[in-house]
Design an enzyme around this catalytic site. Sequence first.
Site, PDB file in Angstrom:
ATOM      1  N   HIS A  32      41.890  27.454  43.480  1.00 35.50           N
ATOM      2  CA  HIS A  32      42.512  28.281  42.429  1.00 35.50           C
ATOM      3  C   HIS A  32      42.087  29.745  42.581  1.00 35.50           C
ATOM      4  O   HIS A  32      40.959  30.022  42.995  1.00 35.50           O
ATOM      5  CB  HIS A  32      42.085  27.772  41.046  1.00 35.50           C
ATOM      6  CG  HIS A  32      42.432  26.329  40.796  1.00 35.50           C
ATOM      7  ND1 HIS A  32      41.533  25.298  40.977  1.00 35.50           N
ATOM      8  CD2 HIS A  32      43.598  25.763  40.398  1.00 35.50           C
ATOM      9  CE1 HIS A  32      42.129  24.144  40.685  1.00 35.50           C
ATOM     10  NE2 HIS A  32      43.380  24.401  40.339  1.00 35.50           N
ATOM     11  N   HIS A  86      37.019  31.538  36.633  1.00 31.05           N
ATOM     12  CA  HIS A  86      38.163  31.894  35.770  1.00 31.05           C
ATOM     13  C   HIS A  86      37.745  32.681  34.522  1.00 31.05           C
ATOM     14  O   HIS A  86      38.618  33.187  33.805  1.00 31.05           O
ATOM     15  CB  HIS A  86      38.921  30.643  35.322  1.00 31.05           C
ATOM     16  CG  HIS A  86      39.565  29.892  36.446  1.00 31.05           C
ATOM     17  ND1 HIS A  86      40.421  30.484  37.348  1.00 31.05           N
ATOM     18  CD2 HIS A  86      39.478  28.591  36.831  1.00 31.05           C
ATOM     19  CE1 HIS A  86      40.829  29.583  38.232  1.00 31.05           C
ATOM     20  NE2 HIS A  86      40.269  28.423  37.947  1.00 31.05           N
ATOM     21  N   ASP A 143      37.610  28.498  46.461  1.00 29.15           N
ATOM     22  CA  ASP A 143      38.192  27.503  45.544  1.00 29.15           C
ATOM     23  C   ASP A 143      39.719  27.491  45.733  1.00 29.15           C
ATOM     24  O   ASP A 143      40.311  28.496  46.114  1.00 29.15           O
ATOM     25  CB  ASP A 143      37.837  27.908  44.111  1.00 29.15           C
ATOM     26  CG  ASP A 143      38.141  26.840  43.077  1.00 29.15           C
ATOM     27  OD1 ASP A 143      37.208  26.102  42.707  1.00 29.15           O
ATOM     28  OD2 ASP A 143      39.307  26.758  42.632  1.00 29.15           O
TER      29      ASP A 143
END
Length: 311
Positions: free
Chosen positions: A169, A130, A167
């Site tokens: 996300h 992220h 992942d």
Amino acid sequence: MTTAFYSHPDCRRHDMGRGHPECPQRLDAIDDHLIAQGLTAAFERREAPLVTLDDLALAHSSGYVAELRDFLQQVAESGQSRAIDPDTIACPDSLGAAMRAAGAAVAATDAVIDGEIENAFCAVRPPGHHATRAAAMGFCFFNNIAVAARHALDVRGLERVAIVDFDVHHGNGTEDIIANDERVLMVSFFQHPLYPYSGGVPKGTNMVNLPVPPYTRGGEVRELIETQWMPRLEAFRPQMIFISAGFDAHREDDLGQLGLVEADYAWITQRIKAVADRHAGGRIVSSLEGGYNLSALARSVAAHLRVLAGV
Ligand SMILES: [Zn+2]
């Protein structure tokens, strides 16, 4: 050929506070399970070095690197944790952990390219996918995999590398850094909508984003991988493959609502390894991202490592 397992005690010292899912016990759970499974002999343990500032600057703006280092140094000197965003907390030991986490991926990349090892798994925290070019977010400080991929290209002279992100996300930070860098092909699937609520429309032509709704099961994800990732990966012929290995799409993980199990992670790893064997001399560097149910995380990492190590 050997599989290396990179980690460092500093990665355990990064602590975002009581009850935070991205906790030091994640690494303990992985270690304990690998010992219990008798898997520690299957790979070579290596200590992660600190990343260099030059390597960080390959994926992050130099302003961001300087600013984050100053901030983390102030936190270390004050002895008091401070929040970067509501989910991302810096503690006095975070700078060392973040520099070891990125350093592991870079060192693994060098060792793989130098032919010392065939592939590597980095059991590190904080995770990275992220972290954007200029911002920490979502438990991530430096984008470990993007830094390593750029190191392979810009420092080691490779021409094409793939990034696989499984992942739960969306890897918005990696996408932000490598969008339209045609030397990189990024393939991912992720639950959508879910934090960070991006990825529905890819930012570049070098992205294969597969948003999937909550409660999607492993079989459906495998079908998508086979039809959407594999042809693009085969056509791209990567010289090396990087994996953002998050295990929070597991059905026992509460941070997402997908239905993968250990066998799905083994299968995905096999499909990635097949591409690496065909085009990249087997070269793979995998780095831990999410995975918050400690038992499911440890079992899934073991399944992933068994395939990497061929045991
Ligand atoms: Zn995640």
